[in-house]
Design a protein around this motif. Structure first.
Motif, PDB file in Angstrom:
ATOM      1  N   ASP A 235       0.823  -1.219   0.000  1.00 55.07           N
ATOM      2  CA  ASP A 235       0.000   0.000   0.000  1.00 55.07           C
ATOM      3  C   ASP A 235       0.856   1.267   0.000  1.00 55.07           C
ATOM      4  N   ILE A 236       1.927   1.276   0.772  1.00 53.44           N
ATOM      5  CA  ILE A 236       2.819   2.441   0.817  1.00 53.44           C
ATOM      6  C   ILE A 236       3.478   2.660  -0.541  1.00 53.44           C
ATOM      7  N   MET A 237       3.953   1.595  -1.146  1.00 52.34           N
ATOM      8  CA  MET A 237       4.601   1.730  -2.454  1.00 52.34           C
ATOM      9  C   MET A 237       3.630   2.213  -3.515  1.00 52.34           C
ATOM     10  N   LYS A 238       2.423   1.669  -3.524  1.00 49.54           N
ATOM     11  CA  LYS A 238       1.417   2.102  -4.496  1.00 49.54           C
ATOM     12  C   LYS A 238       1.076   3.581  -4.314  1.00 49.54           C
ATOM     13  N   ALA A 239       0.997   4.029  -3.062  1.00 53.92           N
ATOM     14  CA  ALA A 239       0.676   5.433  -2.775  1.00 53.92           C
ATOM     15  C   ALA A 239       1.754   6.380  -3.291  1.00 53.92           C
ATOM     16  N   HIS A 240       2.967   5.874  -3.450  1.00 56.97           N
ATOM     17  CA  HIS A 240       4.078   6.696  -3.927  1.00 56.97           C
ATOM     18  C   HIS A 240       4.437   6.399  -5.383  1.00 56.97           C
ATOM     19  N   GLY A 241       3.557   5.717  -6.091  1.00 50.98           N
ATOM     20  CA  GLY A 241       3.778   5.441  -7.507  1.00 50.98           C
ATOM     21  C   GLY A 241       4.784   4.343  -7.786  1.00 50.98           C
ATOM     22  N   ALA A 242       5.098   3.556  -6.779  1.00 53.25           N
ATOM     23  CA  ALA A 242       6.037   2.448  -6.946  1.00 53.25           C
ATOM     24  C   ALA A 242       5.268   1.150  -7.154  1.00 53.25           C
ATOM     25  N   ASP A 243       6.003   0.095  -7.421  1.00 51.75           N
ATOM     26  CA  ASP A 243       5.385  -1.205  -7.648  1.00 51.75           C
ATOM     27  C   ASP A 243       6.237  -2.268  -6.971  1.00 51.75           C
ATOM     28  N   ILE A 244       5.595  -3.306  -6.486  1.00 51.44           N
ATOM     29  CA  ILE A 244       6.294  -4.456  -5.922  1.00 51.44           C
ATOM     30  C   ILE A 244       5.639  -5.714  -6.472  1.00 51.44           C
ATOM     31  N   LYS A 245       6.453  -6.649  -6.868  1.00 51.63           N
ATOM     32  CA  LYS A 245       5.927  -7.931  -7.343  1.00 51.63           C
ATOM     33  C   LYS A 245       6.862  -9.032  -6.878  1.00 51.63           C
ATOM     34  N   VAL A 246       6.394 -10.248  -6.991  1.00 47.85           N
ATOM     35  CA  VAL A 246       7.202 -11.388  -6.577  1.00 47.85           C
ATOM     36  C   VAL A 246       7.267 -12.387  -7.720  1.00 47.85           C
ATOM     37  N   GLU A 247       8.458 -12.922  -7.904  1.00 44.37           N
ATOM     38  CA  GLU A 247       8.665 -14.042  -8.822  1.00 44.37           C
ATOM     39  C   GLU A 247       9.167 -15.183  -7.958  1.00 44.37           C
ATOM     40  N   THR A 248       8.529 -16.324  -8.073  1.00 45.77           N
ATOM     41  CA  THR A 248       8.887 -17.427  -7.187  1.00 45.77           C
ATOM     42  C   THR A 248       8.906 -18.746  -7.947  1.00 45.77           C
ATOM     43  N   LYS A 249       9.791 -19.604  -7.522  1.00 46.91           N
ATOM     44  CA  LYS A 249       9.871 -20.971  -8.042  1.00 46.91           C
ATOM     45  C   LYS A 249       9.744 -21.884  -6.838  1.00 46.91           C
ATOM     46  N   GLU A 250       8.612 -22.549  -6.755  1.00 48.60           N
ATOM     47  CA  GLU A 250       8.351 -23.412  -5.604  1.00 48.60           C
ATOM     48  C   GLU A 250       9.462 -24.456  -5.479  1.00 48.60           C
ATOM     49  N   GLY A 251       9.991 -24.596  -4.274  1.00 48.86           N
ATOM     50  CA  GLY A 251      11.074 -25.534  -4.025  1.00 48.86           C
ATOM     51  C   GLY A 251      12.448 -24.937  -4.265  1.00 48.86           C
ATOM     52  N   GLU A 252      12.518 -23.687  -4.762  1.00 45.44           N
ATOM     53  CA  GLU A 252      13.815 -23.075  -5.062  1.00 45.44           C
ATOM     54  C   GLU A 252      14.033 -21.751  -4.328  1.00 45.44           C
ATOM     55  N   SER A 253      13.302 -20.699  -4.714  1.00 46.71           N
ATOM     56  CA  SER A 253      13.544 -19.383  -4.129  1.00 46.71           C
ATOM     57  C   SER A 253      12.435 -18.419  -4.540  1.00 46.71           C
ATOM     58  N   SER A 254      12.472 -17.221  -3.959  1.00 51.66           N
ATOM     59  CA  SER A 254      11.572 -16.142  -4.331  1.00 51.66           C
ATOM     60  C   SER A 254      12.386 -14.878  -4.541  1.00 51.66           C
ATOM     61  N   THR A 255      11.941 -14.047  -5.474  1.00 52.23           N
ATOM     62  CA  THR A 255      12.568 -12.758  -5.721  1.00 52.23           C
ATOM     63  C   THR A 255      11.497 -11.696  -5.650  1.00 52.23           C
ATOM     64  N   PHE A 256      11.712 -10.701  -4.782  1.00 48.49           N
ATOM     65  CA  PHE A 256      10.815  -9.552  -4.712  1.00 48.49           C
ATOM     66  C   PHE A 256      11.451  -8.435  -5.517  1.00 48.49           C
ATOM     67  N   ILE A 257      10.669  -7.839  -6.406  1.00 50.10           N
ATOM     68  CA  ILE A 257      11.152  -6.789  -7.294  1.00 50.10           C
ATOM     69  C   ILE A 257      10.383  -5.512  -6.997  1.00 50.10           C
ATOM     70  N   ILE A 258      11.110  -4.472  -6.631  1.00 55.33           N
ATOM     71  CA  ILE A 258      10.526  -3.167  -6.312  1.00 55.33           C
ATOM     72  C   ILE A 258      10.955  -2.196  -7.402  1.00 55.33           C
ATOM     73  N   GLN A 259       9.982  -1.492  -7.971  1.00 57.44           N
ATOM     74  CA  GLN A 259      10.273  -0.472  -8.986  1.00 57.44           C
ATOM     75  C   GLN A 259       9.824   0.872  -8.453  1.00 57.44           C
ATOM     76  N   LEU A 260      10.771   1.800  -8.351  1.00 59.35           N
ATOM     77  CA  LEU A 260      10.514   3.141  -7.857  1.00 59.35           C
ATOM     78  C   LEU A 260      10.654   4.135  -8.994  1.00 59.35           C
ATOM     79  N   GLN A 261       9.929   5.233  -8.928  1.00 61.85           N
ATOM     80  CA  GLN A 261      10.108   6.292  -9.897  1.00 61.85           C
ATOM     81  C   GLN A 261      11.418   6.998  -9.594  1.00 61.85           C
ATOM     82  N   ALA A 262      12.183   7.279 -10.651  1.00 63.50           N
ATOM     83  CA  ALA A 262      13.486   7.959 -10.469  1.00 63.50           C
ATOM     84  C   ALA A 262      13.276   9.447 -10.341  1.00 63.50           C
TER      85      ALA A 262
END
Length: 74
Positions: free
Chosen positions: A47-74
């Motif tokens: 919610d905080i990131m969305k309020a500031h125009g940012a984005d967060i998503k997750v890419e995950t491979k079950e049994g291996e790992s997860s990656t959280f990706i945050i994109q901020l406006q420059a």
């Protein structure tokens, strides 16, 4: 869309099961037993990131790992 700053954080855990990926940013979702977690951390961050125009998503491979990706406006 202008320039973006991308922050990527990868863990060495077991990944997130497919049936939970769509729920992890929902308020009060937790995999912990009752009384041991509120399930608000990712929801508040989302919610905080969305309020500031940012984005967060997750890419995950079950049994291996997860990656959280945050994109901020420059």
């Amino acid at each position: 869309m202008g320039d973006r700053i991308v922050i990527s954080v990868k863990d060495n855990g077991n990944g997130i099961p497919k049936n939970m990926v769509d729920k992890i940013f929902q308020p009060f979702f937790t995999t912990k037993p009752t009384g041991q977690g509120t399930g608000l951390g990712l929801s508040l961050a989302y919610d905080i990131m969305k309020a500031h125009g940012a984005d967060i998503k997750v890419e995950t491979k079950e049994g291996e790992s997860s990656t959280f990706i945050i994109q901020l406006q420059a």
